[in-house]
Design a protein around this motif. Structure first.
Motif, short mmCIF file in Angstrom:
data_model
loop_
_atom_site.label_atom_id
_atom_site.label_comp_id
_atom_site.label_asym_id
_atom_site.label_seq_id
_atom_site.Cartn_x
_atom_site.Cartn_y
_atom_site.Cartn_z
N UNK A 112 41.94 21.24 23.39
CA UNK A 112 42.53 20.40 22.35
C UNK A 112 42.55 21.10 20.99
N UNK A 113 42.25 22.40 20.97
CA UNK A 113 42.18 23.12 19.70
C UNK A 113 43.47 22.90 18.91
N UNK A 114 43.30 22.62 17.63
CA UNK A 114 44.47 22.43 16.77
C UNK A 114 44.95 21.00 16.69
N UNK A 115 44.40 20.12 17.54
CA UNK A 115 44.86 18.72 17.51
C UNK A 115 44.10 17.88 16.48
N UNK A 116 43.02 18.43 15.94
CA UNK A 116 42.27 17.72 14.90
C UNK A 116 41.36 16.63 15.44
N UNK A 117 40.70 16.88 16.55
CA UNK A 117 39.76 15.89 17.09
C UNK A 117 38.60 15.72 16.08
N UNK A 118 38.36 14.51 15.68
CA UNK A 118 37.29 14.24 14.70
C UNK A 118 36.89 12.77 14.84
N UNK A 119 36.01 12.50 15.79
CA UNK A 119 35.64 11.10 16.04
C UNK A 119 34.12 10.93 15.99
N UNK A 120 33.72 9.69 15.82
CA UNK A 120 32.29 9.39 15.86
C UNK A 120 32.07 8.29 16.90
N UNK A 121 31.22 8.57 17.87
CA UNK A 121 30.88 7.54 18.85
C UNK A 121 29.61 6.85 18.36
N UNK A 122 29.69 5.53 18.25
CA UNK A 122 28.53 4.74 17.83
C UNK A 122 28.10 3.91 19.04
N UNK A 123 26.96 4.29 19.58
CA UNK A 123 26.50 3.69 20.85
C UNK A 123 25.30 2.79 20.60
#
Ligand code: NAP
Length: 492
Positions: A112-123
């Motif tokens: 997924x390089x270049x797609x801008x994955x930037x998430x936070x999982x709150x469990x």
């Protein structure tokens, strides 16, 4: 430079733990943050000495004093019935929010390089199937209770929205299996929907957890903050880590109202212990979450930039990354060498990495502002009726025989409404023929429509059943404020 050193408990842990923790400590010191580390033990050696909790009293006392922990991975011996020392630590200090950022990193190749994955999982970190309440119902049928409370759900969902607000993020996705587990996962979803209205600037979204897995594999950049129950979160946070480079790069923070524990997601990787080859990035990134938590955001930003510059340059590459990039594994950087490079890069800015979402970074939990009131008086004020009971019993008797026998035991006040096997109704017959496993549930309800089933009626019923069958457990059927507090069987 801080005037007063921060006091922080450090648990080097097992396997590669001491190496990655040492790496983070060296970088923090080089960045000029003064910390009084209280070194404490937990894990394998503690279990070996016969402490079945894996977390000695001195360690608990240190955490009560400092309320902040940087922790290496802990091993739990398999096969002795011990509870995981990691889970014990999280539960002892009620760190209810497990926060796992997953962000694309430079120099770390992924699909997924270049797609801008930037998430936070709150469990959610305390409840659900991880409450650890398990029982064998028969020699061959195990059961695990899934416990979801409104209060526990409110705390974690509010935490996720507050985090999104602080970070300037735009969307919070709630991931549940509410379509199947209506009273547990469904409660979590309902609390999410009610709280979402308090955060008008953030788009709320609910997705079924299996679709979340599908969407994450297809288009992970669509996710921003994801809040979810414990088991769902355990699985999708590992999935999210895998999207951005895997265990060597996956940090986490466990936040409670009083205590926060920061650790890499990975375990003790015993085969690499003591070899100075392990990738310390995950623990370093966890230590940045810790620095932000104690108010050292400036230092955290500088270290984060130095890590990104080091990855971007690609000169010091640990062997795991060299393997992924097809690089020179023989001459890969050692843990110490990689750490030295980060220290040398302090003060430099990455050139290829877009700035993070928002202006602020993850920090401690939001001040609790409960929407609902909780407590014995509140619960007592909810109108309720007990309308029946589910009796679980061990039997291999065919339902054609068990049905009439259990009906004959019902008595004057109650009637047998149905029997199910693993949740599917088998009596009265629906034509479905689920495989028998030696455990049936007999549902009894009050004979008179809308009437209550008294404890005396239920006790007398259970005594009668006990003379003929081995019953294993009971569940009362409650109606709370007019709503059924139980689900129907499949086919009922
Ligand atoms: P693990 O220690 O995470 O290691 C599994 C594999 O992941 C390693 O062999 C290695 O893969 C890779 N890996 C892990 N950390 C890495 C890093 N920093 N850099 C690069 N690659 C890394 O999982 P495990 O072998 O299942 O568990 C070992 C012990 O750790 C168990 O006792 C378990 O209970 C414990 N554990 C503790 C925690 C915790 O304290 N929070 C978490 C998980 C597990 P390659 O073999 O492909 O190089």
């Amino acid at each position: 430079m801080t005037a007063q050193p921060h006091r922080i408990t450090v648990i080097p842990g097992d396997g590669v733990g001491p190496e990655v923790v040492r790496s983070a400590q060296r970088i923090i010191a080089a960045a000029g943050v003064a910390i009084d580390w209280e070194e404490a033990e937990a894990g394998a050696e503690v279990f070996r000495r016969g402490d079945t909790s894996g977390v000695p009293r001195a360690t608990r006392e240190s955490i009560e004093r400092t309320r902040v922990v940087l922790k290496g991975p802990l091993e739990t011996p398999v096969g002795f019935g011990e509870k995981s020392a990691n889970v014990t630590l999280r539960k002892l200090f009620e760190t209810y929010a497990n926060v796992r950022p997953a962000r694309e990193l430079p120099g770390v190749p992924t699909r997924y390089a270049g797609e801008g994955v930037d998430m936070i999982i709150v469990r959610e970190n305390i409840e659900d199937l991880y409450a650890g309440i398990e029982h064998m119902q028969t020699p061959d049928v195990g059961q695990c209770l899934k416990v979801i409370s409104r209060k526990g759900s409110e705390k974690i969902i509010r935490y996720a929205f507050e985090l999104a607000r602080r970070e300037g993020r735009r969307k919070v996705t709630c991931a549940t299996k509410a379509n199947i587990m209506k009273l547990t996962e469904g409660l979590f979803k309902r609390v999410f929907e009610e709280l979402a209205g308090e955060y008008p600037e953030i788009a709320p979204e609910h997705l079924i957890i299996d679709n979340v897995a599908h969407q994450m594999a297809k288009n992970p950049a669509q996710f921003d903050v994801v809040v979810t129950t414990n088991l769902n979160g355990d699985i999708i946070s590992d999935l999210a880590s895998g999207l951005v480079g895997g265990l060597g790069f996956a940090p986490s923070g466990n936040y409670g109202d009083d205590v926060a524990i920061f650790e890499a997601v990975h375990g003790s990787a015993p085969k690499y212990a003591g070899k100075d080859v392990i990738n310390p990035t995950a623990l370093i990134l966890s230590s940045l979450m810790m620095l932000r938590h104690v108010g050292e955001s400036g230092a955290a930003d500088r270290i984060e930039d130095a890590v990104l510059v080091t990855l971007e340059e690609g000169r010091a590459v640990t062997q795991d990354l060299a393997r992924q990039t097809g690089g020179d594994v023989e001459h890969a950087a050692s843990t110490t060498g990689f750490t030295d490079s980060i220290i040398a890069n302090l003060g430099k800015q990455p050139t290829t990495v877009p700035p993070r979402a928002g202006t602020e970074r993850p920090s401690g939990p939001a001040a609790p502002r409960p929407r609902w009131s909780y407590g014995p008086e509140v619960a007592a004020a909810v109108p309720r009726t007990t309308v029946g009971v589910d009796v679980f019993l061990e039997t291999w008797e065919p339902v054609a025989a068990a049905g009439p026998a259990l009906e004959a035991l019902a008595g004057d006040a109650l009637r047998l409404q149905m029997i199910s096997s693993r949740g599917t109704m088998v009596w009265p017959s629906t034509g479905l023929k689920p495989d028998a496993v030696g455990l049936l549930r007999a549902r009894y309800v009050a004979r008179a429509e809308g009437a209550a089933a008294s404890d005396a009626d239920i006790s007398a019923l259970v005594a009668r059943i006990g003379e003929r069958y081995a019953w294993t457990h009971l569940e009362k059927l409650h109606v709370f404020a007019g709503a059924d507090g139980f689900t129907k069987a499949q086919g009922q």
